[in-house]
Design an enzyme around this catalytic site. Structure first.
Site, mmCIF file in Angstrom:
data_model
loop_
_atom_site.group_PDB
_atom_site.id
_atom_site.type_symbol
_atom_site.label_atom_id
_atom_site.label_comp_id
_atom_site.label_asym_id
_atom_site.label_seq_id
_atom_site.Cartn_x
_atom_site.Cartn_y
_atom_site.Cartn_z
ATOM 1 N N ASP A 1 0.838 -1.203 0.000
ATOM 2 C CA ASP A 1 0.000 0.000 0.000
ATOM 3 C C ASP A 1 0.874 1.254 0.000
ATOM 4 O OD1 ASP A 1 -2.625 -1.553 0.635
ATOM 5 O OD2 ASP A 1 -1.236 -2.180 2.200
ATOM 6 N N TYR B 1 4.595 -14.298 0.869
ATOM 7 C CA TYR B 1 3.977 -14.570 2.162
ATOM 8 C C TYR B 1 4.260 -16.032 2.495
ATOM 9 C CZ TYR B 1 0.709 -10.518 2.155
ATOM 10 O OH TYR B 1 0.129 -9.296 2.197
ATOM 11 N N GLN C 1 13.436 0.787 -1.508
ATOM 12 C CA GLN C 1 12.587 0.425 -2.641
ATOM 13 C C GLN C 1 13.315 0.483 -3.982
ATOM 14 O OE1 GLN C 1 9.198 2.888 -3.902
ATOM 15 N NE2 GLN C 1 7.907 1.120 -3.574
ATOM 16 N N ARG D 1 5.237 -10.873 -4.882
ATOM 17 C CA ARG D 1 4.156 -10.871 -3.904
ATOM 18 C C ARG D 1 2.952 -10.081 -4.416
ATOM 19 N NH1 ARG D 1 0.601 -11.653 -1.910
ATOM 20 N NH2 ARG D 1 0.323 -9.508 -1.353
ATOM 21 N N GLY D 2 2.868 -8.814 -4.018
ATOM 22 C CA GLY D 2 1.678 -8.038 -4.337
ATOM 23 C C GLY D 2 1.802 -7.357 -5.684
ATOM 24 N N GLU D 3 0.937 -6.374 -5.896
ATOM 25 C CA GLU D 3 0.890 -5.789 -7.230
ATOM 26 C C GLU D 3 2.116 -4.943 -7.548
ATOM 27 O OE1 GLU D 3 -2.088 -2.262 -7.164
ATOM 28 O OE2 GLU D 3 -2.934 -3.882 -5.994
ATOM 29 N N ASP D 4 2.749 -4.342 -6.540
ATOM 30 C CA ASP D 4 3.910 -3.513 -6.866
ATOM 31 C C ASP D 4 5.097 -4.375 -7.292
ATOM 32 O OD1 ASP D 4 4.955 -0.834 -7.159
ATOM 33 O OD2 ASP D 4 6.392 -1.420 -5.626
ATOM 34 N N SER D 5 5.384 -5.444 -6.532
ATOM 35 C CA SER D 5 6.509 -6.292 -6.947
ATOM 36 C C SER D 5 6.193 -6.990 -8.267
ATOM 37 C CB SER D 5 6.900 -7.290 -5.856
ATOM 38 O OG SER D 5 5.802 -8.035 -5.410
#
Ligand code: TRH
Length: 382
Positions: free
Chosen positions: A22, A199, A260, A276-280
């Protein structure tokens, strides 16, 4: 660089729900709005500890400037009237509700004919329904304001993906050998280097066993994350940053969590990235290397549709066998059960997947990036 003439003052509001994505997306967007669009940018975030991981020079101070971006702790100070002067572009990340005094300040501007452009920046999805909703206004029930849904995405009917303009040059200038020496190793001469950011995952032991039995060496690079605890079960002890652990064909190197900007280097240094999430995920796509996405689990399995929608877009142009191998490994990583041969099959297609990753990313990069699309959207509503 010539800065554009329309450079709205931007406020980003971020509640950290989980992990780093986020605030990671807000921080990446803020830096680009400042550097490329000439905007004055403030981030209001409720969890400075998460931000400090991405930007280690930041502190717990309630107000500070990091890399030219103002960082404010989102706390009770924002509940007082007059706490914040409304910016020109107000971005609520991932549907977070803005503090009432901020809404009041925005409404006061609207009453004088200079309403801010208010954006609800949504989560990334490749699903086609967002094309119907992207950019739609949602009027506030009591104030003369409308919030606009803004969907990151993969086609022209969406807001695009975060991508800085100098990314290709930085990637081309990356010194892979020097990076490997920096982590105390030589770049592997044979085999596959894989980064593993995830995760906790019940599929992990099966994947590790497949790597241990691989006919070619596998070097796993594991940045500090919640995965360390899961790996302890497999290894028999808790991993430490700096440690190298070997079994069979597999060696695992445990790396620190980096700022980052440096996470890209890890992706660029590997042949394959588990993200993992959308940024990576988006960074791995721009790395032009194959990747496997561990999508955030949602109720009633809603995330499977999201994963399938992404794979449907991503595999266009791949041979059916190579596409199936990526689908199978993604299915295994996201909902383990069976799939013991998923890795072997996938690794056989790695050369084709690598060529595809480069071609796919270059084509995708022709779409306007998210920061550019946001500014264009705000300009139209001026
Ligand atoms: O941290 P995530 O698991 O965050 C997720 C996403 O926000 C997801 O969309 C959301 O639904 C969920 O939380 C609640 O994964 P993501 O999005 O990949 O963000 C990780 C950030 O951490 C990204 O900006 C890269 C950064 N990072 C570093 O800066 N240094 C590192 O060493 C590593 C491993 C990551």
């Amino acid at each position: 660089m010539n800065l554009p003439s329309f450079a709205p003052r931007c406020d980003l509001f971020c509640r950290v729900i989980d992990n780093y994505g986020d605030i990671g997306i807000c921080w990446r967007l803020a830096r680009q709005l400042l550097a490329e669009k000439g905007c004055g940018v403030r981030i209001f975030v409720d969890d400075l500890a998460a931000f400090i991981r991405l930007c280690p020079e930041a502190t717990q101070s309630a107000a500070q400037v990091c890399g030219g971006v103002e960082i404010h702790r989102w706390d009770e100070r924002l509940s007082g009237s007059g706490a914040v002067e409304a910016a020109d572009l107000v971005i609520a990340a991932f549907g977070c509700a803005l503090p009432p005094p901020v809404l009041e300040a925005m409404a006061a501007r609207a009453r004088t004919g200079t309403a801010p452009c208010w954006i609800n920046l949504e989560y990334l999805t490749a699903e086609s329904w967002i094309g119907e909703c992207h950019g739609l206004p949602s009027p506030h029930p009591g104030l003369p304001l409308s919030c606009h849904f803004f969907f990151p995405g993969f086609d022209e009917r969406s807001g695009g993906l975060l991508r800085e303009h100098d990314l290709p040059q930085r990637r081309a200038a990356f010194d892979r050998a020097a990076w490997w020496r920096g982590i105390g190793a030589e770049p592997p001469e044979e085999g596959i280097a894989v980064s593993l950011f995830a995760y906790e995952n019940p599929a992990l032991p099966g994947l590790l066993r497949a790597w241990e039995e691989s006919p070619v060496p596998i070097v796993g690079l594991v940045p500090e994350s919640r995965l360390f605890a899961s790996l302890a079960g497999h290894m028999g002890h808790a991993p430490r940053v700096g440690e190298v652990w070997r079994r069979g064909a597999l060696s695992l190197r445990f790396l620190p969590f980096v700022r980052q900007e440096e996470y890209d280097w890890l992706l660029w240094a590997c042949e394959l990235n588990f993200v993992r999430g959308e940024d990576s995920l988006v960074r791995a796509l721009w790395a032009e290397k194959p990747c496997v996405w561990q999508i955030y689990p949602q109720e009633a399995g809603a995330h499977y549709g999201k994963l399938e929608a992404f794979l449907a877009r991503y595999t266009v142009g791949l041979s059916p066998d190579a596409a199936a191998s990526l689908r199978d490994l993604s299915a295994y990583w996201n909902s383990p059960g069976g799939g013991e041969t998923a890795w072997q099959n996938f690794s056989g297609h790695l050369p084709a997947l690598t060529t595809h990753a480069r071609d796919w990313a270059r084509k995708q990069a022709m779409q306007a990036d998210l920061a550019t699309a946001l500014i264009a959207f705000a300009r139209q509503r001026r």
